[in-house]
Design an enzyme around this catalytic site. Structure first.
Site, PDB file in Angstrom:
ATOM      1  CG  LEU A 125      -2.192  -0.759   1.247  1.00 51.87           C
ATOM      2  CD1 LEU A 125      -2.851  -0.691   2.618  1.00 51.87           C
ATOM      3  CD2 LEU A 125      -3.137  -0.252   0.174  1.00 51.87           C
ATOM      4  CG  ASP A 126       0.052   4.759  -2.343  1.00 54.38           C
ATOM      5  OD1 ASP A 126      -0.313   5.508  -1.439  1.00 54.38           O
ATOM      6  OD2 ASP A 126      -0.627   4.527  -3.353  1.00 54.38           O
ATOM      7  CB  ILE A 127       3.749   6.726   1.683  1.00 55.60           C
ATOM      8  CG1 ILE A 127       4.047   7.308   3.067  1.00 55.60           C
ATOM      9  CG2 ILE A 127       3.615   7.820   0.633  1.00 55.60           C
ATOM     10  CD1 ILE A 127       5.392   7.964   3.157  1.00 55.60           C
ATOM     11  CG  ASP A 128       0.404   9.774  -0.245  1.00 58.39           C
ATOM     12  OD1 ASP A 128       0.864  10.268   0.795  1.00 58.39           O
ATOM     13  OD2 ASP A 128       0.884   9.980  -1.382  1.00 58.39           O
ATOM     14  CB  SER A 129      -2.994   3.865   0.314  1.00 62.19           C
ATOM     15  OG  SER A 129      -2.974   4.477  -0.958  1.00 62.19           O
TER      16      SER A 129
END
Length: 276
Positions: A125-129
């Site tokens: 999961l990317d850092i903004d998710s």
């Protein structure tokens, strides 16, 4: 004239063991190197090629070690990276500690710092998710989730806004402040069915066509995505291609495992009765 029989194709032993669901390729190589695997009654060798009907036997010690490996379900917060620490951001695995275990976790498993050894994310999961992130020591689980032949569904709730430069349903560019305000509060009304169809099937990333996806509106500002692949920042990039900007992304399901009521920043063990 009789033709000579065609020899059965051979497969590398570690790959064959992974295909059979015994372990990951990395685990297979480790077990083979330690003398814990035999093929047709003979000690296996690294790099060995085997036929599909070869009898592969794994020592009880390997099975015992495998049973002690844990799989963690974590509700990843925004601001944490899935893998190794980077650019000053902490890895999600840093949250795996006794104090952040969900108090409603029903698993009898006891926390031990040794469970951090070999614990790795099975998917990203990317850092903004935010949302469900799986960390596991078990190569079988990792292969099931991120193996090249994995087709597990991943479900996401995605909050979006319409890019101001994108044409509205009538084909005209958005101009007035009133119309921009309407779009920001009811993106669904300003988003054409044709664009929604493109999200479902018809887009490409990095020169490769995307697999069909299930995409539907949950409310005027939120879409529900169900994917069976996981390209880098896939949903955000898909949305950009049709003029949407993602303002929030949360993974709520992987296969048969739901995020449920697991609080942000907390974790629980995958139960022995749970299956992806």
């Amino acid at each position: 004239m009789n033709q000579a029989p065609v020899a059965a194709p051979l497969t590398r032993l570690n790959k064959r063991m992974a295909q059979l669901g015994l372990c990951s390729r990395r685990e297979a190589d480790d077990w083979i190197a330690r003398g814990l695997v035999s093929v047709d009654g003979r000690p296996a060798m690294l790099g060995q090629q085997v036929a599909a009907d070869a009898k592969i036997t794994v020592d009880r010690l390997a099975h015992s070690e495998q049973q002690r490996r844990v799989t963690i379900l974590l509700h990843k917060p925004i601001g944490y990276v899935s893998g190794q620490a980077e650019d000053g951001h902490e890895p999600a695995a840093a949250l795996f500690q006794a104090s952040s275990r969900w108090r409603d976790d029903r698993s009898p498993e006891r926390f031990s710092p040794s469970q951090l050894r070999g614990l790795a994310p099975a998917g990203r999961l990317d850092i903004d998710s935010t949302g469900l992130l799986v960390l596991t020591q078990d190569g079988r689980v990792a292969r099931q989730l991120i193996g090249e032949d994995s087709a597990l569904q991943k479900e996401y709730l995605v909050r979006v806004t319409l890019d101001r430069a994108v044409a509205g349903p009538d084909g005209d560019r958005l101009r007035s402040m009133d119309e921009e305000h309407r779009v920001s509060s009811d993106v669904k009304a300003a988003f054409s069915p044709r664009q929604l169809d493109l999200l479902r099937h018809g887009l490409s990333l990095d020169g490769r066509a995307l697999k069909p996806a299930r995409v539907e509106w949950q409310n005027p500002e939120q879409l529900r995505f169900i994917l069976t692949e996981g390209r880098n920042r896939q949903i955000r990039r898909m949305c950009e291609l049709v003029g949407l900007r993602v303002t929030g992304l949360k993974r709520v399901r992987i296969g048969g495992i739901m995020l449920g009521r697991l609080p942000v920043g907390q974790w629980r063990y995958l139960g022995s009765d749970e299956r992806f």
